[in-house]
Design an enzyme around this catalytic site. Sequence first.
Site, short mmCIF file in Angstrom:
data_model
loop_
_atom_site.label_atom_id
_atom_site.label_comp_id
_atom_site.label_asym_id
_atom_site.label_seq_id
_atom_site.Cartn_x
_atom_site.Cartn_y
_atom_site.Cartn_z
N PHE A 130 -5.40 9.02 -4.09
CA PHE A 130 -4.20 8.73 -4.81
C PHE A 130 -4.00 7.16 -3.97
O PHE A 130 -3.75 7.29 -2.75
CB PHE A 130 -3.19 9.40 -4.53
CG PHE A 130 -1.71 8.82 -5.14
CD1 PHE A 130 -1.24 8.78 -6.23
CD2 PHE A 130 -1.04 8.01 -3.97
CE1 PHE A 130 0.11 8.19 -6.76
CE2 PHE A 130 0.02 7.26 -4.36
CZ PHE A 130 0.60 7.41 -5.57
N GLU A 131 -3.60 5.92 -4.62
CA GLU A 131 -3.30 4.88 -3.98
C GLU A 131 -2.72 4.07 -5.10
O GLU A 131 -3.13 4.00 -6.30
CB GLU A 131 -4.41 4.07 -3.47
CG GLU A 131 -5.07 4.40 -2.48
CD GLU A 131 -6.43 3.52 -1.88
OE1 GLU A 131 -7.16 3.11 -2.91
OE2 GLU A 131 -6.65 3.37 -0.74
N ILE A 132 -1.62 3.61 -4.69
CA ILE A 132 -1.01 2.39 -5.54
C ILE A 132 -0.95 1.19 -4.62
O ILE A 132 -0.38 1.29 -3.51
CB ILE A 132 0.42 2.73 -6.09
CG1 ILE A 132 0.49 3.98 -7.06
CG2 ILE A 132 1.07 1.33 -6.86
CD1 ILE A 132 1.65 4.25 -7.50
N HIS B 54 -9.51 2.03 4.64
CA HIS B 54 -8.27 1.65 3.85
C HIS B 54 -6.90 1.93 5.02
O HIS B 54 -6.28 1.02 5.21
CB HIS B 54 -7.84 2.36 2.43
CG HIS B 54 -8.79 1.95 1.50
ND1 HIS B 54 -8.60 2.07 0.15
CD2 HIS B 54 -9.97 1.06 1.27
CE1 HIS B 54 -9.37 1.53 -0.65
NE2 HIS B 54 -10.24 0.94 0.22
N TYR C 273 0.93 -1.23 0.03
CA TYR C 273 -0.03 0.09 -0.07
C TYR C 273 1.11 1.22 -0.03
O TYR C 273 1.98 1.14 0.56
CB TYR C 273 -0.85 -0.12 1.27
CG TYR C 273 -2.03 0.89 1.27
CD1 TYR C 273 -3.14 0.64 0.63
CD2 TYR C 273 -1.80 2.20 1.85
CE1 TYR C 273 -4.30 1.65 0.35
CE2 TYR C 273 -2.93 3.27 1.92
CZ TYR C 273 -3.95 2.96 0.99
OH TYR C 273 -4.91 3.87 0.99
#
Length: 421
Positions: A308-310, A345, A251
């Site tokens: 924004f998340e990768i 999350h 994450y």
Amino acid sequence: MATASSRYLRYILFAVFGLLVVYFLSSSSIPNTIHRPTGYFSTPSTEQVAVHDGPPPEKAPSNPLHKAPEPEEGSKLDTTGTTPNLAPEFPSAAAGGPRMNATFVTLARNSDVWELARSIRHVEDRFNEKYHYDWVFLNNEEFSEEFKKVTTNLVSGKTHYGLIPVDHWSFPDFIDQEKAEAVREEMKNKKIIYGDSISYRHMCRYESGFFFRHELMNKFEWYWRVEPSIELYCDIDYDPFKFMADNKKKYSFVLSLFEYVETIPTLWDSVKTFMSKHPEHIAEGNALGWLSDDEGDTYNHCHFWSNFEIGNLNWLRSKAYLDYFNSLDRDGGFFYERWGDAPVHSIAAALMLKQDEIHFFNDIAYYHVPFTHCPTGEDYRLKHKCHCEPGKNFDWKSYSCTTKWFDVTGLQKPDGWEKEV
Ligand SMILES: Nc1nc2c(ncn2[C@@H]2O[C@H](COP(=O)(O)OP(=O)(O)O)[C@@H](O)[C@H]2O)c(=O)[nH]1
Ligand SMILES: [Mg+2]
């Protein structure tokens, strides 16, 4: 009298004739090619690009910058006066190396198309035109032809359009509708942002528990979430998906901050219930210290900003995460309060991953209204052609939780951070 008027007539005829000659000469001198300067991506003998009349091809070439347009049959490119660029240091058009099993993913309404177009342009220009990763678009309604045309034309990878199943975007049967409605009314009166919105609640619940289970997402292992109206300010000239895989990250984030307390009054109670039901899912070496200043008794409201998340999709599809989501969902806070997917999350990542499985991308410069992440460190900003204003960097400001992240995890802050407080 008659002689004078015929003379005038002659003058007029001469003038008209003269104008016709000038017009003919100027229009016949327009070439049927556009002259382009030799550019970074142009390939030998393509400095002149034939003008194509008529509509663009159905699916635009994946990225016209990477492929010289084929001359139309019968047409001949006029290369007189141009010099092919044969310099050995001419950079290759696309990045080499293996690609990850990864995709961009965006949840959007048809009406978001133009704000999303801007985001895609940023992502493509700064990163994806070198990598051509796929892009999955998800919607609770059918995507319009316009949405598909505009986005497919901009994305240099393959695009996929998915309809969200109704039961992933509706009230579960255990939700008391009257109670939920009363909450919306109350939040509206308190002027809490999106407080009276039903669709925003479905959106938050969907992003919390379902997007990674959409059938279009099943074949992928990694995702990068993109929202409308975001900006990327620096060139990204490596593959963040590969970085995540190589470094065992699950994450990641670029911005963190405190959540509005009014939207999550009982979220932490719900998390504590989950922790006591499922102690086996709590990771050793987790980042609880970032979420709580009293060893877990209360939540300090720090969260990673999830627009924004990768991240790793297999982690979200794991039993641990699904047990967590289902437990929270049953408690009803997506509808009885207004729980956001960001704290949901973030808490999961901080409790169920090891600290070093979570990565802070200092080098991905990002904007989502109203916050900017502008990388600390002038060297980096210059090398990567950043166009963000360093003074706007939110990381080290008091409302950010990023300083705390560095302190709790023992990371060294980048040089120059003190000047941006
Ligand atoms: N399909 C769909 N997408 C939505 C809806 N509401 C929000 N979104 C998307 O969900 C994401 C978050 O919404 P946004 O309005 O940006 O919320 P904010 O960033 O919290 O202000 C964006 O990608 C939106 O395009 C909706 O009702 N339907
Ligand atoms: Mg947004």
